[in-house]
Motif scaffolding. Structure first.
Motif, short mmCIF file in Angstrom:
data_model
loop_
_atom_site.label_atom_id
_atom_site.label_comp_id
_atom_site.label_asym_id
_atom_site.label_seq_id
_atom_site.Cartn_x
_atom_site.Cartn_y
_atom_site.Cartn_z
N TRP A 213 -5.67 6.19 4.56
CA TRP A 213 -5.88 4.76 4.80
C TRP A 213 -4.56 4.00 4.67
N VAL A 214 -3.80 4.29 3.61
CA VAL A 214 -2.52 3.62 3.38
C VAL A 214 -1.55 3.92 4.52
N ALA A 215 -1.50 5.18 4.95
CA ALA A 215 -0.60 5.56 6.05
C ALA A 215 -0.96 4.82 7.33
N SER A 216 -2.26 4.65 7.59
CA SER A 216 -2.69 3.94 8.79
C SER A 216 -2.27 2.48 8.74
N MET A 217 -2.43 1.85 7.57
CA MET A 217 -2.02 0.46 7.41
C MET A 217 -0.52 0.30 7.61
N ASN A 218 0.25 1.18 7.01
CA ASN A 218 1.72 1.08 7.12
C ASN A 218 2.20 1.35 8.55
N LYS A 219 1.48 2.21 9.25
CA LYS A 219 1.86 2.49 10.64
C LYS A 219 1.56 1.29 11.53
N ALA A 220 0.41 0.64 11.29
CA ALA A 220 0.03 -0.51 12.11
C ALA A 220 0.93 -1.70 11.83
N VAL A 221 1.31 -1.88 10.55
CA VAL A 221 2.13 -3.03 10.15
C VAL A 221 3.31 -2.52 9.31
N PRO A 222 4.40 -2.10 9.96
CA PRO A 222 5.52 -1.50 9.22
C PRO A 222 6.14 -2.39 8.15
N VAL A 223 5.97 -3.71 8.28
CA VAL A 223 6.55 -4.62 7.28
C VAL A 223 5.71 -4.66 6.00
N PHE A 224 4.48 -4.16 6.05
CA PHE A 224 3.58 -4.32 4.91
C PHE A 224 4.11 -3.71 3.60
N PRO A 225 4.72 -2.52 3.62
CA PRO A 225 5.24 -1.98 2.36
C PRO A 225 6.31 -2.86 1.70
N ASP A 226 7.03 -3.66 2.50
CA ASP A 226 8.02 -4.56 1.91
C ASP A 226 7.36 -5.75 1.22
N ILE A 227 6.12 -6.05 1.61
CA ILE A 227 5.40 -7.18 1.03
C ILE A 227 4.54 -6.72 -0.13
N HIS A 228 3.79 -5.64 0.08
CA HIS A 228 2.90 -5.13 -0.97
C HIS A 228 2.79 -3.62 -0.79
N SER A 229 3.61 -2.90 -1.50
CA SER A 229 3.62 -1.44 -1.38
C SER A 229 2.38 -0.85 -2.06
N MET A 230 1.72 0.09 -1.38
CA MET A 230 0.51 0.71 -1.91
C MET A 230 0.66 2.22 -1.92
N ASP A 231 0.03 2.84 -2.91
CA ASP A 231 0.06 4.30 -3.03
C ASP A 231 -1.24 4.72 -3.70
N ALA A 232 -1.84 5.78 -3.21
CA ALA A 232 -3.13 6.23 -3.73
C ALA A 232 -3.10 6.50 -5.22
N LEU A 233 -1.94 6.91 -5.75
CA LEU A 233 -1.84 7.31 -7.16
C LEU A 233 -1.20 6.24 -8.04
N ARG A 234 -1.08 5.02 -7.51
CA ARG A 234 -0.53 3.93 -8.32
C ARG A 234 -1.60 2.89 -8.62
N PRO A 235 -1.42 2.10 -9.68
CA PRO A 235 -2.38 1.02 -9.97
C PRO A 235 -2.48 0.05 -8.80
N GLU A 236 -3.68 -0.50 -8.61
CA GLU A 236 -3.88 -1.43 -7.49
C GLU A 236 -4.83 -2.56 -7.89
N GLU A 237 -5.02 -3.49 -6.99
CA GLU A 237 -5.76 -4.72 -7.23
C GLU A 237 -7.26 -4.48 -7.40
N CYS A 238 -7.85 -5.21 -8.36
CA CYS A 238 -9.30 -5.12 -8.60
C CYS A 238 -10.11 -5.52 -7.37
N VAL A 239 -9.54 -6.33 -6.50
CA VAL A 239 -10.28 -6.86 -5.36
C VAL A 239 -10.71 -5.77 -4.39
#
Length: 407
Positions: free
Chosen positions: A163-189
């Motif tokens: 899922w994360v890879a798909s998001m980053n591929k669709a929007v390459p700028v997204f990791p610079d705004i909010h980097s996500m990783d399956a094994l890192r803490p993330e938002e309750c939302v």
């Protein structure tokens, strides 16, 4: 400014005809999702009809958006499907092992504040001590008992990474705004079901926002607590560290379910926050919408964040003084080496060599990867307009004292 790729825009344009009949497909989509969730989890959806009707409402609100895109319609259906499935998964885990609900969730630390106020820095710092623990991204997507077998866990981690890879591929700028990783803490939302903070990343959704404004979030937080109990079951008990701006809208419900929670509320000049937040939302809208109205986006973001602050300040008047700790962005991000130790002390956390090293590592991260730029004027907003909308809050933020070094 880079947002959705040309491929995303081309796909949305090419498949526009496939979403034109979406309003008539909502009921069939929800029934298909429920059937799939029941088949996957082995649980009945019957006890969760109210939750499912709420999901139907969300999907309908997006379907009503004139500018809804093909990829957006595809993505939001996937998100609703995932949430219904996880709801049934959580319920089945507790039905199979009722003792899960006896798991104590003691004095959780909850980081909240407007977006772009160093909540991520605070979250990663506070989750660092050995006795603390934050929910990882894959656990919010796929809530499995703490004693689940490794193969099942690995499959869930792999799905979240996809899922994360798909998001980053669709929007390459997204990791610079909010980097996500399956094994890192993330938002309750990503687990809390119905906060406009997340869903408005897809568009203005005015009917949905009005619905949220009248919503009692108590049951949402009760479900969230059950999820934490499941994640904790069969593992060493640690102090939970949670994070999301969404808690500003629902602080009363949060403290009702977690009465001993310690809320770390980060504050920053809202003029600075607003441009950055608008840019983040633009990234979302560029995927979920075929055409963007940047002034409408600015109006939506300003309305949402002023609403969040007003709601949290009202809740603050009703809460005990021990529940909330205020931390200013200049103190946390600009003077962290002096301010983080007293914050740890206030929360009863250790401050040793491991914590110092974690702080130094996290402080170095923004200089290595933050490339995100934004301007208020792009969204039809002016600094004066933003300051006026927030009332006396900018002055309160400007005069927020640093945390005292001793107590």
């Amino acid at each position: 400014m880079g947002h959705a790729t040309l491929t995303v825009k081309a796909v949305n344009a090419l498949f526009t005809p496939l979403v034109r009949g979406r309003r008539g497909k909502v009921d069939a989509e929800i029934e298909r999702m429920v059937a799939a969730a029941e088949a996957q989890t082995g649980a009945s959806a019957a006890p969760h009809r109210e939750y499912i009707e709420d999901c139907r409402f969300i999907l309908g609100c997006y379907a009503d958006e004139e500018e809804a895109s093909f990829l957006g319609w595809t993505a939001i259906r996937g998100d609703v499907q995932r949430r219904i499935t996880n709801r049934l998964r959580v319920a089945k885990a507790i039905a199979d092992r009722p003792e899960i609900e006896a798991e104590p969730i003691t004095a959780p630390i909850v980081v909240t504040g407007l977006p772009r106020t160093a909540t991520t820095l605070a979250h990663n710092l506070l989750a660092g001590p050995e006795g603390n623990r934050a929910p990882l991204f894959w656990e919010l997507f796929d809530t499995l008992p703490g004693d689940a077998d490794q193969a099942t866990r690995d499959a869930s981690i792999a799905a979240t990474r996809k899922w994360v890879a798909s998001m980053n591929k669709a929007v390459p700028v997204f990791p610079d705004i909010h980097s996500m990783d399956a094994l890192r803490p993330e938002e309750c939302v990503f687990l809390l079901p119905f906060h406009s903070f997340l869903w408005n990343m897809t568009g203005p959704l005015k009917r949905y926002r009005a619905w949220c404004a009248e919503r009692d979030y108590t049951e949402d937080y009760r479900y969230f607590k059950q999820a934490l109990q499941i994640l904790q079951f069969g593992r060493e008990r640690k102090r939970w560290v949670l994070k999301s701006p969404c808690h500003l809208w629902s602080m009363d419900a949060l403290v009702k379910i977690f009465p001993d929670a310690k809320v770390v509320w980060t504050h920053r000049d809202p003029v600075t926050v607003m441009g950055s937040y608008c840019s983040l939302v633009e990234v979302g809208w560029s995927v979920y919408r075929r055409r963007l109205d940047l002034e409408e986006l600015g109006e939506t973001c300003l309305s949402m964040l002023t609403e969040a602050i007003a709601s949290a300040r009202e809740s603050r008047l009703r809460l005990g003084g021990d529940n909330v700790i205020d931390v200013g962005y200049p103190h946390l991000a600009g003077d962290a080496r002096n301010q983080v130790p007293p914050l740890f002390h206030r929360l009863g956390l250790p401050w040793g060599r491991a914590e110092v090293d974690n702080l130094e590592y996290l402080l170095d991260l923004p200089t290595r990867r933050r490339k995100h730029e934004y301007t208020l004027s792009r969204y039809g907003l002016t600094p004066a307009e933003v300051e006026t909308a927030f009332g006396d809050y900018p002055a309160l933020v400007a005069n927020l004292p640093a945390l005292p070094k001793k107590y």
